[in-house]
Structures are given as structure tokens and as C-alpha cells.
Enzyme design. Structure first.
Site, PDB file in Angstrom:
ATOM      1  N   HIS A 332       0.806  -1.233   0.000  1.00  0.00           N
ATOM      2  CA  HIS A 332       0.000   0.000   0.000  1.00  0.00           C
ATOM      3  C   HIS A 332       0.826   1.265   0.000  1.00  0.00           C
ATOM      4  O   HIS A 332       0.267   2.356   0.128  1.00  0.00           O
ATOM      5  CB  HIS A 332      -0.917   0.052   1.220  1.00  0.00           C
ATOM      6  CG  HIS A 332      -1.956  -1.015   1.256  1.00  0.00           C
ATOM      7  ND1 HIS A 332      -3.237  -0.828   0.787  1.00  0.00           N
ATOM      8  CD2 HIS A 332      -1.886  -2.284   1.678  1.00  0.00           C
ATOM      9  CE1 HIS A 332      -3.929  -1.955   0.948  1.00  0.00           C
ATOM     10  NE2 HIS A 332      -3.127  -2.854   1.483  1.00  0.00           N
ATOM     11  N   LYS A 519      -8.912  13.608   4.494  1.00  0.00           N
ATOM     12  CA  LYS A 519      -7.995  12.471   4.512  1.00  0.00           C
ATOM     13  C   LYS A 519      -6.998  12.700   5.645  1.00  0.00           C
ATOM     14  O   LYS A 519      -6.985  13.780   6.238  1.00  0.00           O
ATOM     15  CB  LYS A 519      -7.252  12.323   3.171  1.00  0.00           C
ATOM     16  CG  LYS A 519      -6.621  13.627   2.660  1.00  0.00           C
ATOM     17  CD  LYS A 519      -6.036  13.446   1.263  1.00  0.00           C
ATOM     18  CE  LYS A 519      -7.053  13.473   0.140  1.00  0.00           C
ATOM     19  NZ  LYS A 519      -7.169  12.246  -0.611  1.00  0.00           N
ATOM     20  N   ARG A 520      -6.172  11.693   5.951  1.00  0.00           N
ATOM     21  CA  ARG A 520      -5.141  11.912   6.958  1.00  0.00           C
ATOM     22  C   ARG A 520      -4.262  13.091   6.555  1.00  0.00           C
ATOM     23  O   ARG A 520      -4.101  13.388   5.364  1.00  0.00           O
ATOM     24  CB  ARG A 520      -4.281  10.641   7.101  1.00  0.00           C
ATOM     25  CG  ARG A 520      -4.955   9.537   7.866  1.00  0.00           C
ATOM     26  CD  ARG A 520      -5.282   9.964   9.273  1.00  0.00           C
ATOM     27  NE  ARG A 520      -4.099  10.021  10.090  1.00  0.00           N
ATOM     28  CZ  ARG A 520      -3.779   9.136  11.025  1.00  0.00           C
ATOM     29  NH1 ARG A 520      -4.595   8.127  11.277  1.00  0.00           N
ATOM     30  NH2 ARG A 520      -2.686   9.255  11.722  1.00  0.00           N
ATOM     31  N   LYS A 525       0.174  14.633   0.997  1.00  0.00           N
ATOM     32  CA  LYS A 525      -1.226  14.862   0.632  1.00  0.00           C
ATOM     33  C   LYS A 525      -1.512  16.351   0.414  1.00  0.00           C
ATOM     34  O   LYS A 525      -2.558  16.735  -0.077  1.00  0.00           O
ATOM     35  CB  LYS A 525      -2.159  14.272   1.688  1.00  0.00           C
ATOM     36  CG  LYS A 525      -2.077  12.726   1.746  1.00  0.00           C
ATOM     37  CD  LYS A 525      -2.989  12.151   2.807  1.00  0.00           C
ATOM     38  CE  LYS A 525      -2.789  10.670   3.066  1.00  0.00           C
ATOM     39  NZ  LYS A 525      -3.476   9.790   2.101  1.00  0.00           N
ATOM     40  N   THR A 627      -8.879   6.245  -1.880  1.00  0.00           N
ATOM     41  CA  THR A 627     -10.206   5.643  -2.027  1.00  0.00           C
ATOM     42  C   THR A 627     -11.278   6.700  -1.791  1.00  0.00           C
ATOM     43  O   THR A 627     -12.398   6.576  -2.282  1.00  0.00           O
ATOM     44  CB  THR A 627     -10.396   4.467  -1.040  1.00  0.00           C
ATOM     45  OG1 THR A 627      -9.881   4.855   0.234  1.00  0.00           O
ATOM     46  CG2 THR A 627      -9.668   3.231  -1.523  1.00  0.00           C
ATOM     47  N   LYS A 631     -15.115   7.707  -3.515  1.00  0.00           N
ATOM     48  CA  LYS A 631     -16.352   8.003  -2.784  1.00  0.00           C
ATOM     49  C   LYS A 631     -16.968   9.317  -3.274  1.00  0.00           C
ATOM     50  O   LYS A 631     -18.190   9.431  -3.444  1.00  0.00           O
ATOM     51  CB  LYS A 631     -16.075   8.062  -1.274  1.00  0.00           C
ATOM     52  CG  LYS A 631     -15.668   6.698  -0.710  1.00  0.00           C
ATOM     53  CD  LYS A 631     -15.073   6.758   0.688  1.00  0.00           C
ATOM     54  CE  LYS A 631     -14.355   5.435   0.982  1.00  0.00           C
ATOM     55  NZ  LYS A 631     -13.445   5.511   2.140  1.00  0.00           N
TER      56      LYS A 631
HETATM   57  C1  26Q Z   1       3.032   0.288  10.394  1.00  0.00           C
HETATM   58  C2  26Q Z   1       3.952  -0.035  11.389  1.00  0.00           C
HETATM   59  C3  26Q Z   1       3.897   0.584  12.623  1.00  0.00           C
HETATM   60  C4  26Q Z   1       2.893   1.509  12.880  1.00  0.00           C
HETATM   61  C5  26Q Z   1       1.980   1.825  11.893  1.00  0.00           C
HETATM   62  C6  26Q Z   1       2.051   1.209  10.650  1.00  0.00           C
HETATM   63  C7  26Q Z   1       1.078   1.562   9.602  1.00  0.00           C
HETATM   64  C8  26Q Z   1      -0.281   1.599   9.870  1.00  0.00           C
HETATM   65  C9  26Q Z   1      -1.194   1.953   8.901  1.00  0.00           C
HETATM   66  C10 26Q Z   1       1.500   1.883   8.336  1.00  0.00           C
HETATM   67  C11 26Q Z   1       0.598   2.226   7.367  1.00  0.00           C
HETATM   68  C12 26Q Z   1      -0.757   2.278   7.633  1.00  0.00           C
HETATM   69  C13 26Q Z   1      -1.761   2.681   6.640  1.00  0.00           C
HETATM   70  C14 26Q Z   1      -1.488   2.952   5.377  1.00  0.00           C
HETATM   71  C15 26Q Z   1      -2.540   3.367   4.449  1.00  0.00           C
HETATM   72  O1  26Q Z   1      -3.659   3.635   4.845  1.00  0.00           O
HETATM   73  N1  26Q Z   1      -2.228   3.434   3.144  1.00  0.00           N
HETATM   74  C16 26Q Z   1      -3.221   3.788   2.164  1.00  0.00           C
HETATM   75  O2  26Q Z   1      -3.844   2.597   1.719  1.00  0.00           O
HETATM   76  C17 26Q Z   1      -4.960   2.897   0.899  1.00  0.00           C
HETATM   77  C18 26Q Z   1      -5.641   1.589   0.570  1.00  0.00           C
HETATM   78  O3  26Q Z   1      -4.874   0.856  -0.333  1.00  0.00           O
HETATM   79  C19 26Q Z   1      -4.525   3.655  -0.334  1.00  0.00           C
HETATM   80  O4  26Q Z   1      -5.678   4.022  -1.043  1.00  0.00           O
HETATM   81  C20 26Q Z   1      -3.733   4.905   0.057  1.00  0.00           C
HETATM   82  O5  26Q Z   1      -3.212   5.521  -1.102  1.00  0.00           O
HETATM   83  C21 26Q Z   1      -2.610   4.533   0.998  1.00  0.00           C
HETATM   84  O6  26Q Z   1      -1.957   5.702   1.459  1.00  0.00           O
END
Ligand code: 26Q
Length: 788
Positions: A332, A519-520, A525, A627, A631
Site C-alpha cells: 500500500h 484524509k489523513r 497529501k 479511495t 467516494k
Molecule cells: C506500520 C507499522 C507501525 C505503525 C503503523 C504502521 C502503519 C499503519 C497503517 C503503516 C501504514 C498504515 C496505513 C497505510 C494506508 O492507509 N495506506 C493507504 O492505503 C490505501 C488503501 O490501499 C490507499 O488508497 C492509500 O493511497 C494509501 O496511502
């Protein structure tokens, strides 16, 4: 019990009376929840029985996050009884809306990745496919965000409440997870942790399929502790495992607790899968598919090896063959700081046997590479263990049979750049699966008004086959349809104003263009670019008496990771500019800025349908897919964005003339990065407008004398603007002007909107899931009810 409104009312009234109170909404909520649960339970049991009888392959989606959001309304929709219940309750003097809002929000995810997992579960069940989620039952979900004095503050959330009746605890299915200790076969000095599953039903839209989301909770084990371990310490460490979701979504910190969470969840899930396997172990890949959602569950690869070797007693070759035919991996992100890497020493201490297996996987793979006379640089890139570090993405590719990115551009970047060497080594593994969203939550549930308009125009077949939304195409030139669409949008805008307006002192103009950026918060972004542009509009309105643009309301929403100072300062800056803009009697007639506190799934359901303009302005190449973009599109919002992630495919489908595209392309960005030829300072020097904006940041004028915005200044000037905010600024401002011009031609505008809705069917997660199923998991549809 639910076949008609009258039956529902009768049963509901009876039960509510039994509580001794018949007007209390809290009790009404509890009664409704219990009734839904009873209906679901029967189908749930039946589904599981059917799966058992059929003996066909099951998918397990391993994810550290499932951002499911509130479930009551969605469940009623999927059961097909939403209208009955809504009407019935209304006649009894209750508002279903109000009851729905009583449900505490399960924020068990950060954003895109976790929400994707939730949409996938909805689609799996709707398509009557045997697919289940495995994750962690965090006691506290993502923090609640409050804006205090313009700054983000974080408050803990508790989604688990007494009236929660969404899940069942399955003590009988508990498993024990080994941490620390010595190597196999003794498993001496191990600290055992008990994993207790809580199962949540995932209700398929009609058809009776009810799949399972199983979330693990960590508890103390009944087994003896190592002599050296203090019990209280053990108790606290154990509870911590499922206590809280990590609030980072783009920065990995290498914390031991995070690794514990990952191993805990993977081991518990794998042990259960193997324990209930309906076939001899050697047929594992014919009965089980495991999808790992990013590398967070990649430790499932060596853990499955451990179970096959040490518990099942298989030989290495055979165990490896089974593992690499069972597990597949979705990537991702390509952001360097989000790539998971663990210190060997940490793994060796926390899960010694698992680490030993990783070493062996690495040793064998390296031997193979050496045999092929792999070049040094490629060898290094493909090393799982490199300089005392374990690279989880490499482990995930080597240990999987399929690897995918989440949009075409992202997959191409993985193949040609990030994972180039691995792609060359295993070309057959790589594939693209462009993300999707469930149209049942994001259109049917969130926007019943638009749903009705669509169904009145093209019939209801599109609900089952969202691709048929393209039958709307012909309405792009139908004036009465365009009028009706505009009226729907107006309704949704009014509703959003009611929703966010309650606590506001300034008025939002319902006739203004709603421009929404949710978004975050992250540098890539580029919420910063949006707010700098708003500041420049403010300046122009103040200084140029001929510049009186059509009214626009800019909405922002999103959370920043608590430790991400830059992102938090952008939130502050937005609130400072908002204050200034909204208080100015002249400016506020033209522009207005709203920061929506605590953006989450429920707020999203109100915001996506109300947007005219969808801000998707990431630095090209950085957003894997996005995503939210889908929406908005599905609700008729028009994309104003860069050619990044799935925006590229949105534009491919609607055509460039039905979107507002600006900025550098991913190739250009990657070239500037590679050759280090970008000079932010030069861009500033060339533009009086940017010069002035930056000067204000330098003087701290925008900080309103409260905070300071040193991180923003540092990022733009000292760090050479790593996300090309300044470089793309004029192009961004230009496309905004084009957008406002286009809005002036209402017929053209609503035609564009229709075109977006009509082309959005392909972005239903039903399409994504069907593709995964056909090409990766090979699931069979299982009918639970033998009816139409
Ligand atoms: C990993 C290790 C330690 C702590 C946190 C994490 C961690 C947690 C969540 C790393 C990444 C995430 C989330 C990532 C994320 O949401 N990525 C998004 O995924 C979406 C679905 O595929 C995409 O549409 C987005 O582009 C992408 O940014």
C-alpha cells in the site's frame, strides 16, 4: 420477525415494553440491536454450516486494521429491512437516525488501508464468497480529535460499551501465543499469552451470507510464567497488546509492542486456521488463501513455516511449498519511511524460533541468487536480512505467490522502481488490483436521495451490478435529470451544514461551491498547498476590487499522527487562516473555511455526498491509490487533482474534460527527485505571490501570535519543499480558476457530475473482490439460502 413493518412494530413494542420504559431512545437502541442480532444469528450459523458442508476454499484477510465504522445502519440495509425499520420506528415516535448515532464508532483503523479492509469484507459477503477478516480487538480505537485553540489534541476513545451487542466472545476457540523463550523444540522459558476471539457478523447484502470478522483480544495465560518474570509486569504487558491502535499511518517506529501485536494476531489466526482445517495438511493451499494487508502481518510467513515444521512435523521443502502457495501480499505504500524494517536483535529476542526461520528463508534465497550469479547491488536489494535489519517487504514478496499494488500507476512504480529486482526475479507474481469502495455504504446508505434518483431513472439492477451505473450516461444532457441531481446535491449540502453547523458561529452559504479535502494529514497529501491557496485568494479579494469570485466553502477534515509535528502545524495553520477568512465581512462573502473536527467514517458519510469538488492533490507518485477519490466520484463530486494513484484511472474513465487536473506528472517528480534538480528557492524568487506567502510564514504573521509555524517554514525552505507544494502552486491556482468558470455554466457542470457517477461503477469494491477471487484466491460462490 421482520417481514413487514407491522410485524416489526409489534415485536419491537413488545420488547421495549418489557424493559419497563417505552420512550427511552437508549433502550430503543438496545432493543433494536438485540433484534437485529437474533435475525443475523440464524443466517450466521447457517452460513458456517454451508461452508463446512461445501468444504471449499476459504479466504482469510489478515489486517492490523479494520475501520468498519458504525454497523447498525449498514446491517439493516444489507438485511434489506432498512425502510421497514425506519418507517416503523418513525410511527412509534423514534428516529432511526438518532438511534444510529448512539452506536459508538469502532475506529479500529487509521484511514485508507483499514477502511479498504472493511469495504472488502462487505463485498465478500455481498458476492456470497467465503472470506473472513482476522485482526485485533483494540480496546481503544484511533484517538478522538479535538481542535483546541486551533491545535489538534488527542483524546482516548472507547468503542466497547455495555450495550455493545455486535460481537460474541468465543472462549472455546482461544489459543496460546508463545513469546520470548529459547529455541525449539523445548519452547522453554516461554511467556504465553492467551488470544481470545471476538466474532462479529459481516452481513452480505441479501442472500443470507454472514461471514465473520474475528478480532483477537490478549489476556493472561493460565500457563506457568518463567521463573524470572514478575507477574504484574507480565499482566500489564499482556493487556497492552490489544489495548490501543497505533495512530501512525505513514511512519514506522520499530516499537516492540507493535511487533508483539503483529505476531500475536498472526499466530492466533494461523493456529486457528490449521486447527479447523477440513483436509490433510498437505492440501492447505486448496482450502485456504491468506491475504496479508501490507507487511504488517508479514510475520505470518515464518509463523506458518514454524507451525508446519514444529507442530505438523513437515520437512522444510514441503512446508515452504505450502506456505508460498497460501499467502499473498498487497503493498500500500512506496514511502520510504513507511516501509517496515525490524532489528534482527528484536526479532531474535521476542520470537526466537520465528527469527531462526527467517534466517533460513534468507539463507536459502541468497544461495539461489548466488547460483544465478546475481549482481551485488541487486543481491543487496533482495536480501531479506541486510546489516542486522529484516526488510518485511522483501520477506513478503519472497514468501507469497502473488504480490499486488492498489492502482495501476502504483503497481507500475513497484515493478519498475521500488521492487524492480524482485519483479525481475518473480515476474509472474506481480499484478495490479485497483482499489474499490463499497457502493452500499458510500452511495446507497450515505446518499439515499441520489440512490432514489438513479433508480427512478435506470431501474434498480445497478444495485447488484454497479457497473450498470453507466446507463446514466445518457442523462448527462437531460435537463430535468440535471435539475433533479442539482436538487439532490443541495439537499446533501443542507444536511452537511446542519451536521457541522450546530456548533459553529459563522454561517455557511448553502449555495456556495463545496470544495472538500478529507484524509489523513501528511506532507505528500498537500493540505498545505490548499490552505496557502486560500490565503492567496484572501489577499486578492482584499487588494483587487475587481476580484469577486463565486462563493466557495472549503472544508477540511483529517487527523495527524500525534508525533507528526509538521502535519499538526498544518492543522493549526488551516484554523488560523479559517478564523481570519471567516471573520472578515468582505472576504467571507466569497470564501469560507471549515475544519471538521474528528473526521471519521460517520462524518465521511455526510461529507462525500455534499461535495461539488473533491480535492485529490497529492504529489504525483506518492499516493498509492486513494479511495476517498472514488467516494466523491460516486456521489457526483468532481475531482480536482493530480495524476496520482487511482485519480489516473478516474480520469481515464471520465475523460480529462470531466475533471480538473493539474501539476507535475509522476515521471517528472521522480526525475526531479532522482537528479536532485529541484530548487524551491528559485521557484520562490520567481513568484511575487509565493514570495509574499513565504515571507508571512517567516514573520509568523499567520501563526496569529499563538503557536509557531517553524516546521512549515523549515519544510518549504530549509528542506527544499520535498513534496513540491511550491512547484505545483500556480498550476493548482490555475485549475481552481478553471473550476470556478466551469461552475458558472450549470448545465455543463451537472453534466460533468453525471458523467462521474456513471463511470464510478468500476470503482465498486465488488469489482475489486471479484478480480482477487478470480485471479488470486480462486473462491467459489456459496449459496446460503436456496431462493431467488
Ligand atoms: C506500520 C507499522 C507501525 C505503525 C503503523 C504502521 C502503519 C499503519 C497503517 C503503516 C501504514 C498504515 C496505513 C497505510 C494506508 O492507509 N495506506 C493507504 O492505503 C490505501 C488503501 O490501499 C490507499 O488508497 C492509500 O493511497 C494509501 O496511502
Amino acid at each position: 420477525m421482520f417481514d413487514s413493518k407491522e410485524e416489526f412494530k409489534k415485536e419491537f413494542t413488545k420488547r421495549l415494553k418489557q424493559t419497563g420504559e417505552d420512550k427511552d431512545p437508549g433502550l430503543a437502541y438496545a432493543v433494536l440491536g438485540a433484534m437485529v442480532r437474533e435475525v443475523v444469528e440464524k443466517d450466521w450459523v447457517r452460513t458456517n454450516k454451508r461452508y463446512e458442508e461445501a468444504g471449499t476454499k476459504q479466504l482469510y484477510y489478515f489486517s492490523i486494521e479494520f475501520l468498519i465504522g458504525r454497523m447498525l445502519g449498514q446491517n439493516l440495509h444489507n438485511l434489506g429491512i432498512f425502510p421497514i425499520v425506519q418507517k416503523g420506528l418513525q410511527e412509534l415516535g423514534f428516529s432511526l437516525d438518532e438511534l444510529e448515532e448512539m452506536e459508538p464508532e469502532p475506529g479500529l483503523g487509521n484511514g485508507g488501508l483499514g477502511r479498504l479492509a472493511a469495504c472488502f469484507l462487505d463485498s465478500l459477503a455481498a458476492l456470497q464468497l467465503p472470506g473472513h477478516g482476522y485482526g485485533i480487538r483494540y480496546k481503544g480505537g484511533l484517538f478522538t480529535q479535538r481542535i483546541e485553540n486551533g491545535f489538534q489534541s488527542e483524546y482516548p476513545t472507547n468503542w466497547i460499551t455495555e450495550t455493545g451487542n455486535r460481537e460474541i466472545r468465543r472462549d472455546d476457540l482461544s489459543v496460546e501465543i508463545p513469546f520470548y523463550g529459547r529455541l525449539h523444540p523445548n519452547l522453554k522459558d516461554v511467556e504465553w499469552v492467551k488470544a481470545v476471539p471476538y466474532d462479529m457478523p459481516i452481513i452480505g447484502a441479501s442472500g443470507g451470507t454472514v461471514n465473520t470478522l474475528r478480532l483477537w483480544q490478549a489476556e493472561i495465560s493460565g500457563r506457568p510464567l518463567p521463573e524470572t518474570k514478575d507477574f504484574e509486569e507480565y499482566e500489564a504487558e499482556t493487556a497492552a497488546i490489544s489495548d490501543r491502535l497505533y495512530p501512525n499511518d505513514s511512519l514506522v517506529t520499530g516499537k516492540i509492542l507493535r511487533l508483539k501485536q503483529q505476531y500475536f494476531m498472526c499466530s492466533a489466526s494461523l493456529q486457528t486456521i490449521l486447527r479447523t482445517l477440513p483436509c490433510p495438511i498437505r492440501q492447505l493451499p486448496d482450502h485456504v488463501a491468506i491475504q496479508i494487508n501490507d507487511t504488517h502481518p508479514a510475520i505470518a510467513i515464518p509463523e506458518l513455516m514454524r507451525l508446519l515444521l514444529d507442530v505438523e512435523g513437515l520437512e522444510w521443502e514441503e512446508a515452504w511449498n505450502l506456505t508460498t502457495r497460501t499467502i499473498s501480499y498487497t503493498n500500500h505504500t512506496i514511502l520510504g519511511e513507511a516501509m517496515e524494517k525490524w532489528d534482527s536483535s528484536l526479532l531474535a529476542s521476542l520470537v526466537p524460533r520465528v527469527y531462526e526461520i527467517i534466517q533460513e528463508i534468507d539463507r536459502r534465497f541468497k544461495a539461489q541468487l548466488q547460483e544465478q550469479q546475481c549482481k551485488e547491488e541487486a543481491f543487496k536489494k533482495m536480501s531479506i536480512i541486510d546489516g542486522g535489519i529484516v526488510k518485511m517487504a522483501v520477506l513478503a514478496v519472497v514468501g507469497s505467490y502473488k504480490v499486488n499494488g492498489v492502482a495501476q500507476l502504483h503497481t507500475d512504480i513497484l515493478k519498475n522502481r521500488e521492487l524492480k529486482e524482485l519483479h525481475r526475479q518473480f515476474p509472474e507474481k506481480f499484478h495490479n488490483k485497483t482499489n474499490g469502495i463499497t457502493h452500499r455504504r458510500w452511495l446507497i446508505k450515505a446518499n439515499p436521495e441520489l440512490t432514489k434518483l438513479i433508480t427512478d431513472s435506470i431501474g434498480e439492477e445497478w444495485i447488484k451490478k454497479p457497473i450498470l451505473l453507466n446507463n446514466l450516461e445518457k442523462f448527462a444532457i437531460d435537463s430535468s435529470f440535471l435539475e433533479a441531481l442539482k436538487a439532490v446535491k443541495q439537499t446533501k449540502k443542507n444536511q452537511l451544514i446542519d451536521h457541522v453547523g450546530k456548533s459553529r458561529d459563522s454561517l455557511i452559504d448553502p449555495l456556495s461551491i463545496f470544495d472538500i479535502h478529507i484524509k489523513r494529514f501528511h506532507g505528500y497529501k498537500r493540505q498545505l498547498m490548499n490552505i496557502l491557496h486560500i490565503q492567496s485568494l484572501y489577499d486578492r479579494i482584499k487588494e483587487d476590487s475587481t476580484f469577486r469570485p463565486y462563493p466557495r466553502t472549503f472544508f477540511f477534515g483529517g487527523k495527524a499522527a500525534p508525533g507528526y509535528e509538521f502535519a499538526k502545524q498544518v492543522i493549526k495553520l488551516i484554523n488560523v487562516v479559517a478564523d481570519k477568512v471567516n471573520k472578515d465581512p468582505l472576504v467571507r462573502k466569497h470564501i469560507h473555511v471549515v475544519f471538521v473536527e474528528d473526521y471519521n467514517v460517520s462524518h465521511g458519510e455526510k461529507m462525500f455526498p455534499a461535495a461539488d469538488v473533491s480535492e485529490q492533490i497529492s504529489t504525483a507518485s506518492k499516493e498509492a491509490s486513494g479511495t476517498g477519490n472514488m467516494k466523491f466520484m460516486m456521489n457526483g463530486g468532481i475531482t480536482l487533482g493530480t495524476l496520482d494513484g487511482a485519480n489516473v484511472e478516474i480520469v481515464d474513465h471520465v475523460g480529462k474534460e470531466n475533471a480538473f487536473i493539474f501539476g507535475l506528472h509522476s515521471q517528472q517528480i521522480m526525475m526531479l527527485e532522482k537528479h536532485k534538480t529541484y530548487r524551491a528557492q528559485e521557484v520562490i524568487e520567481e513568484s511575487p505571490e509565493l514570495k509574499r506567502l513565504i515571507a508571512r510564514l517567516l514573520q509568523g504573521e499567520l501563526s496569529d501570535g499563538i503557536g509557531n509555524i517553524s516546521f512549515i517554514r523549515k519544510q518549504l525552505v530549509d528542506l527544499n519543499d520535498p513534496y513540491f507544494v511550491l512547484k505545483d502552486f500556480h498550476s493548482y491556482a490555475g485549475v481552481h480558476e478553471k473550476m470556478v468558470e466551469a461552475y458558472a455554466d450549470q448545465k455543463e457542470w451537472w453534466g460533468m457530475s453525471v458523467k462521474n457517477i456513471a463511470e464510478s461503477g468500476i470503482f465498486s469494491s465488488d469489482r475489486t473482490i471479484q478480480q482477487y477471487s478470480d485471479e488470486v484466491w480462486r473462491l467459489e460462490k456459496i449459496l446460503v439460502r436456496i431462493e431467488s
